[in-house]
Every structure is written in structure tokens, then in C-alpha cells.
Design an enzyme around this catalytic site. Structure first.
Site, PDB file in Angstrom:
ATOM      1  N   ASP A  45       0.833  -1.200   0.000  1.00  0.00           N
ATOM      2  CA  ASP A  45       0.000   0.000   0.000  1.00  0.00           C
ATOM      3  C   ASP A  45       0.871   1.254   0.000  1.00  0.00           C
ATOM      4  OD1 ASP A  45       0.889  -0.122   2.611  1.00  0.00           O
ATOM      5  OD2 ASP A  45      -1.106  -0.207   3.524  1.00  0.00           O
ATOM      6  N   SER A  46       2.189   1.061   0.047  1.00  0.00           N
ATOM      7  CA  SER A  46       3.131   2.155  -0.190  1.00  0.00           C
ATOM      8  C   SER A  46       2.904   2.807  -1.542  1.00  0.00           C
ATOM      9  CB  SER A  46       4.570   1.638  -0.101  1.00  0.00           C
ATOM     10  OG  SER A  46       4.752   0.490  -0.920  1.00  0.00           O
ATOM     11  N   GLU A 114      -1.398  -5.578   8.942  1.00  0.00           N
ATOM     12  CA  GLU A 114      -0.713  -4.860  10.011  1.00  0.00           C
ATOM     13  C   GLU A 114      -1.452  -5.031  11.333  1.00  0.00           C
ATOM     14  OE1 GLU A 114      -0.140  -0.781   9.004  1.00  0.00           O
ATOM     15  OE2 GLU A 114       0.733  -1.208   7.038  1.00  0.00           O
ATOM     16  N   GLU A 181       9.137  -3.795  10.948  1.00  0.00           N
ATOM     17  CA  GLU A 181       9.542  -2.510  10.373  1.00  0.00           C
ATOM     18  C   GLU A 181       9.958  -1.536  11.468  1.00  0.00           C
ATOM     19  OE1 GLU A 181       7.961   1.076   7.421  1.00  0.00           O
ATOM     20  OE2 GLU A 181       6.802  -0.780   7.599  1.00  0.00           O
TER      21      GLU A 181
END
Length: 264
Positions: A45-46, A114, A181
Site C-alpha cells: 500500500d506504499s 498490520e 519494520e
């Protein structure tokens, strides 16, 4: 490149062989990555930031991820292809199943979600319905408004312990990959050793089983800034294919990332 599966990644973890991962959004770059034998690709989704010019990933939709997943799969038939589940696309297990189904039908081999132990039930439901899951911990960009920005996570002992617990809970629920991350390298090492599934890192030191970079960062073409944990491999090599090969080699040899790309 032969077709890559989760079983290959599990075997590599057991053998201590590190692997490279990169984001991809279209068929042309996906083909280039496959030709250079990048085993794992992520439709992230970056894309909301690097393709659409948004300030964060929140506006990205499931339909957009599905579209780019189809494009990437067309260019790379043999990679293990992960697809991000966008913000609020998995608020309930039922919603997660519906949206994950769209991404799997678009060509993904796995979806990435996430969240910590609170998503364990969603992971379990997806796994029971033949949807492999990568669980993303640490700096989860969809939570940017909770974090107050893009900040390193897990620096204090209580949060570090919770993240270890999250990883083990999600693995027990059926997650087949853990992605970390922006966490301290020492914490990433604890989680990598504690988990039996492969652990991929970005901004998490060089002790994880795999590494991932956003392709725009790897090529030094990101519009805004270069994250601390990234490296411009194109500047070093002067050629995109050589840049990808250099990235793969540096990851496999454990020479990327180094201290300057790592959080303490």
C-alpha cells in the site's frame, strides 16, 4: 527462476540462507525483478505514497491493490507474491475474508496485515480458509495517526516484550511470515530466533531471515526523502539490473543493512 513458495522460505530459514524482497507495482518492473531472481515481491500500500503522491497509505483501496497485483503477477509468474490489505479492509474477520479473496484471485500468494495480537483471530480465520498471511509488526504505517508519525517502535522493554508476544501469538494463529519494520536490531534478533516462520525486516538490522525495500528507495527515485534504513543501489551500480543484483547479493551475504541503516 523456479516458482517460489513459502516452503522455500522455510527451508532457507532452517539453512540460514537470507533472501531479498522488494515492492513492485507494475508488470515491467516485476519482470525485471524476476529476471534478476528476486524471490519475493510485495504489492504494498506504499503505492499510495510512491505512485499516487499521498502523504500516507490510508487512502489506498482494495481495488487498487488488486489492480496492481494483477499487473505484477503478469510480469512475475514465479515469485512468491504478497499483497497488502489496505487500511480498514480487515476490520472484522468477515471483511478480511472478502477482501483477501479479491487479492488472492488477482494473483497474490499471500496477504499482509498490520497489527499485533488483536488480529490473531483474523489471521486464524484467513489461514483456515486457505489464505496465507504475513503479519506486519513494529512501525505499521496504517497506524501513523496513533503513533503521531513514522517513528521507531519497541525501544522500551515493555513494548519490546509485547512485540515478541505479538509475533508468537500471530505465528500460533497461522501467520506464515512475520515482517518487522523500524524496530531495534536487538529486538528483531529476539523475534527472529523465537519464531519458526521466516522473519523479514526493514529498518530492523541484518539478523532477520529476509530484507525488504521499497523499489523507489532502492533505486533512489523516491520523491520526498530517503529513509535511514534504505540504500540507493542504483547510485552505486549505475544500472537497474545491476542494482537489483547488488541488493540481492548484499542481503544474502549479510552486508546489507549495516549499522548506518539500523536503529538501536
Amino acid at each position: 527462476m523456479k516458482k517460489i513458495s513459502i516452503h522455500d522460505l522455510m527451508k532457507w530459514k532452517q539453512e540460514g540462507k537470507k533472501f531479498a524482497t522488494v515492492t513492485a507495482y507494475d508488470a515491467s518492473f516485476a519482470q525485471l525483478f524476476e529476471q534478476q531472481e528476486v524471490p519475493v515481491l510485495l504489492v504494498g500500500d506504499s503505492l499510495g505514497m510512491v505512485l499516487q503522491g499521498k502523504s500516507d497509505t490510508l487512502p489506498v483501496t482494495t481495488e487498487e491493490i488488486a489492480y496492481h497485483t494483477r499487473c505484477v503477477r503478469a510480469g512475475s509468474p514465479n515469485s512468491l507474491l504478497m499483497a497488502d490489505m489496505p487500511f480498514m479492509s480487515y476490520a472484522t474477520p468477515e471483511q478480511a475474508c472478502e477482501n483477501a479473496g479479491k487479492l488472492m484471485q488477482a494473483g497474490a500468494n499471500m496477504v499482509k496485515i498490520e497489527g499485533g495480537e488483536w488480529i490473531a483471530e483474523t489471521v486464524r480465520v484467513l489461514a483456515e480458509r486457505a489464505v496465507p498471511v504475513c503479519a506486519h509488526l513494529g512501525l505499521t504505517p496504517q497506524s501513523v495517526n496513533i503513533f503521531g508519525g513514522f517513528r521507531i517502535q519497541g525501544r522500551d522493554e515493555a513494548k519490546a516484550e509485547q512485540m515478541v508476544k505479538d509475533a508468537l501469538t500471530l505465528e500460533a494463529a497461522g501467520a506464515q511470515i512475520i515482517l518487522l519494520e523500524c524496530v531495534p536490531a536487538s529486538l528483531a534478533e529476539r523475534i527472529t530466533k523465537a519464531c519458526t516462520v521466516p522473519v523479514i525486516g526493514i529498518g530492523a538490522g541484518n539478523v532477520t531471515d529476509g530484507q525488504i525495500l521499497v523499489m523507489h528507495d532502492m533505486f533512489g527515485i523516491s520523491a520526498n526523502y530517503m529513509p535511514k534504513f534504505s540504500k540507493n543501489f542504483l547510485a552505486e551500480t549505475g544500472d537497474m539490473r545491476k542494482a537489483v543484483t547488488k541488493y540481492i547479493q548484499d542481503v544474502e551475504q549479510g552486508v546489507f543493512p549495516v549499522a548506518e541503516h539500523t536503529f538501536n
